[in-house]
Enzyme design. Sequence first.
Site, short mmCIF file in Angstrom:
data_model
loop_
_atom_site.label_atom_id
_atom_site.label_comp_id
_atom_site.label_asym_id
_atom_site.label_seq_id
_atom_site.Cartn_x
_atom_site.Cartn_y
_atom_site.Cartn_z
N ASN B 392 -59.60 43.13 -12.86
CA ASN B 392 -60.67 44.10 -13.03
C ASN B 392 -61.74 43.93 -11.94
O ASN B 392 -61.80 44.74 -11.01
CB ASN B 392 -61.30 43.94 -14.43
CG ASN B 392 -62.37 44.97 -14.70
OD1 ASN B 392 -62.72 45.77 -13.84
ND2 ASN B 392 -62.92 44.96 -15.90
N ASP B 393 -62.53 42.87 -12.03
CA ASP B 393 -63.64 42.69 -11.08
C ASP B 393 -63.18 42.73 -9.62
O ASP B 393 -63.91 43.22 -8.76
CB ASP B 393 -64.35 41.37 -11.36
CG ASP B 393 -65.09 41.38 -12.68
OD1 ASP B 393 -65.43 42.49 -13.14
OD2 ASP B 393 -65.31 40.30 -13.25
N VAL B 394 -61.99 42.20 -9.35
CA VAL B 394 -61.55 42.10 -7.95
C VAL B 394 -61.17 43.46 -7.36
O VAL B 394 -60.83 43.55 -6.19
CB VAL B 394 -60.35 41.12 -7.79
CG1 VAL B 394 -60.75 39.72 -8.21
CG2 VAL B 394 -59.14 41.60 -8.56
N ALA B 433 -67.39 39.07 -14.96
CA ALA B 433 -68.74 39.14 -14.42
C ALA B 433 -69.62 40.05 -15.27
O ALA B 433 -70.81 40.16 -15.03
CB ALA B 433 -68.70 39.65 -12.98
#
Lengths: 150, 465
Positions: B392-394, B433
């Site tokens: 997700n965050d990446v 995050a």
Amino acid sequence: MTDSTQQLLEKAQAAAEAARHLAEQAQHYSDELAHTAAAAAAHGLAGGAIDPFVFRVAIFAMAVFVGYYVVWSVTPALHTPLMSVTNAISSVIIVGALLAAGVEGMTAAEASGSWWANVFGFVAVILASVNIFGGFLVTERMLSMYKKKG
Amino acid sequence: MSANIAALLYLVAGVLFIFALRGLSSPATSREGNRYGMIGMAIAVATTLLTHFPSFGGLLTIVIGVAIGGGTGAWRARTVQMTAMPELVAGFHALVGLAAVLVAASAFFAPRAFGIGDANEIHAGSLVEMSLGAAIGAITFTGSIIAFLKLSERMTGKPILLPERHTINIMLGVALLALTALFVGTQSGVWLFLLILVSFALGVTLIIPIGGADMPVVVSMLNSYSGWAAAGIGFTLGNLALIITGALVGSSGAILSYIMCKGMNRSFISVILGGFGGEVAGPAGGKETRNVKQGSAEDAGYIMQNAGKIIIVPGYGMAVAQAQHALREMADMLKEEGVDIKYAIHPVAGRMPGHMNVLLAEANVPYDEVFELEDINSEFGQADVAFVIGANDVTNPAAKTDKTSAIYGMPILDVEKAKTVLFLKRGMGSGYAGVENELFFRPNTMMLFGDAKKTVESIVKSLAH
């Protein structure tokens, strides 16, 4: 006349005494000088009395640099095996554990200390062995999975 | 065996360890490298036993110890799940740390055997080295145990923030210095004992505030610590193999920590200070009313069958769902239909460096189909489908555009450039995050909700029709 002869004799004796004293001192200084020179020569031959610690620091510093370049060349795909193999090799600390586990006290005073060393050494041998066998084998297992196309 | 020959043999062992790491520069040479490592270890152990030949009792103790430890290690190595590698490695670090503490204590109790002086008359230099090895070893031990508990989810992955934690850490650090000075000055074991206890405490307080997302950095950092601890003991023993290994492992862990920090655009200091990912902003959906486009496994299968080029982006979610085998099966079927398949790995995907690569290798994905971020990022523009599974965050473009975002500046995989983005996710929750991902709401994004493994299996089924 005898008086003056007597005085002269005394003066001569005093002078002789002073000369002998001087000679002794010179001898002393020259001895000391020779001593220092010999020691200096010995130092020179041995390449200076460098503490072995300095050599170890030198090796350590070089190894840090070797490590730096070798690890940067590791492909990111193998970073997990890198961690498990560094785990395995850092367990070379087992050499200390082996010494401790096999220690024998030479005197009665040492006996209690060596008993503790044996116990700690035994536990450390177990821990390090878990890591050595576990680390190398799991690395081997992972690496055997990496295959090329086809 | 003379001391000089022994020292040379230890040097040979150290050099073989360098070869072990060197082999890892390519999968083709890596197994050979691992063998060099084993040979080096055998040489170091044999040299020690030959130079300090133990009594029968001592030898028996050693054999029993190696049998117990070696058996346990071999069993763990054979049975551990590849998804559980981060925990295993953290556990191994703990063992190295504790072994360092024990060896330092043994050296204090039996200094003559270690050649560092007589009881109560140990050389000051050796005492300093001993304290260093013991302190770093003890920090590594408890720190790694906390990391192990967090990674195996026996303990919450969220940061645990003690009040005044920085003050506590500084005080513990000052206490360590004072205790080292006292120990070196008095040669009394009490100070060594206290030094070890304080280091144990410091290991705990250093790691508990660090959140689950930062675990790759922590694991690498502890790897580094275990190396420095070994080097400290190496100086005490004057053993070249240990000094070289300690330096290698220490720098290796440090480099990995650096790579991980760079992958998250975080400074090492901010990771160490901890607290990141703690204030997960609840279900941010409260303000979020936009709709996402949801698809079925059949839709995804259809899109991918008709694609020319697909890039798969795996993340930690794939590991949790154990979806790597199903994923490879799906990729194989698509390849048979002539689709070009590649995998893109973000440096901090997973819970330790290189975690995704191992999982894909386990599922028989050839390593030459797997690419690092900088090598593949330019190809998303030509890809028909970006298949994001458990990441997700990446992939969050906010890292490039939104200066207020917690992940701003982090290098990301440019999945938004692909014609279609397929997102496999359990739900709409945000990533570690705690940041909302803008990508979910784009018109060319299709969400596939559910367990990653089940979803991929349904896609496989639909492809088989």
